[in-house]
Motif scaffolding. Structure first.
Motif, PDB file in Angstrom:
ATOM      1  N   ILE A 186       0.832  -1.210   0.000  1.00  0.00           N
ATOM      2  CA  ILE A 186       0.000   0.000   0.000  1.00  0.00           C
ATOM      3  C   ILE A 186       0.865   1.259   0.000  1.00  0.00           C
ATOM      4  N   LYS A 187       1.943   1.244   0.712  1.00  0.00           N
ATOM      5  CA  LYS A 187       2.805   2.430   0.790  1.00  0.00           C
ATOM      6  C   LYS A 187       3.320   2.800  -0.608  1.00  0.00           C
ATOM      7  N   ALA A 191       0.407   4.038  -2.835  1.00  0.00           N
ATOM      8  CA  ALA A 191       0.052   5.436  -2.560  1.00  0.00           C
ATOM      9  C   ALA A 191       1.081   6.382  -3.164  1.00  0.00           C
ATOM     10  N   ARG A 192       2.349   6.045  -3.029  1.00  0.00           N
ATOM     11  CA  ARG A 192       3.399   6.906  -3.582  1.00  0.00           C
ATOM     12  C   ARG A 192       3.331   6.955  -5.104  1.00  0.00           C
ATOM     13  N   ASP A 232      -2.218  10.365  -0.625  1.00  0.00           N
ATOM     14  CA  ASP A 232      -1.832  10.176   0.768  1.00  0.00           C
ATOM     15  C   ASP A 232      -2.188   8.750   1.204  1.00  0.00           C
ATOM     16  N   ARG A 233      -1.243   8.079   1.847  1.00  0.00           N
ATOM     17  CA  ARG A 233      -1.437   6.689   2.246  1.00  0.00           C
ATOM     18  C   ARG A 233      -2.592   6.521   3.229  1.00  0.00           C
ATOM     19  N   THR A 234      -2.837   7.500   4.054  1.00  0.00           N
ATOM     20  CA  THR A 234      -3.908   7.376   5.037  1.00  0.00           C
ATOM     21  C   THR A 234      -5.288   7.313   4.387  1.00  0.00           C
ATOM     22  N   ARG A 252      -7.857  -0.262  -1.414  1.00  0.00           N
ATOM     23  CA  ARG A 252      -6.860  -1.023  -0.654  1.00  0.00           C
ATOM     24  C   ARG A 252      -7.315  -2.473  -0.540  1.00  0.00           C
TER      25      ARG A 252
END
Length: 153
Positions: free
Chosen positions: A35-36, A39-40, A45-47, A59
């Motif tokens: 997921i990190k 998101a990048r 934003d990962r949140t 996700r």
């Protein structure tokens, strides 16, 4: 900060495109199939992928697709595949090492037994030579040299 519906759709499209790339094995340098990195790669934003946030469903979709690939024996992250391959190789090498150590121990024992037998045989030979030399009942005959007399032609 709220985003418009068009921005949300654009973000979801970027996330899905990044998801497809990661699941195909196109992992960026320093990233993983997680997921990190997703998101990048999607510039989100990962949140936003957790809880009741707007992309939590993506996700879940990503994790489900990743799990299906792993169950099918495909690992999209080349590093993970390499780790799995190396784990198998290490286990194989450990087994070979254990067998080699067992064989080495057996051969060492065999060598020790063989040396002990040779030493015992050598002692027996020396003993027998000594008892033959001590018994003067044996008479040694002189060696006879035979010469050939010229042959008749």
């Amino acid at each position: 900060m709220r985003i418009s519906a068009a921005q949300r759709i654009e973000n979801e499209n970027r996330i899905r495109a990044a998801m497809d790339r990661l699941l195909r094995g196109e992992i960026p340098p320093g990233g993983k199939c997680d997921i990190k990195t997703l998101a990048r790669e999607a510039a989100v934003d990962r949140t936003a992928f957790y809880g009741a946030r707007p992309y939590a469903h993506l996700r879940t979709e990503f994790e489900r697709r990743l799990q299906r690939l792993q169950e099918a024996g495909q690992i999209p992250d080349p590093r993970e595949a390499q780790i799995e391959r190396l784990k198998v190789e290490v286990a194989t090498l450990k087994e070979r090492l254990a067998r080699a150590e067992d064989m080495n121990e057996e051969l060492s024992e065999f060598r020790a037994q063989a040396l002990a037998r040779l030493a015992a045989q050598h002692e027996e030979i020396l003993h027998l030579r000594g008892s033959v030399a001590a018994a003067s009942l044996v008479t040694h005959l002189p060696t006879v040299r035979t010469t050939t007399i010229g042959s008749c032609s």
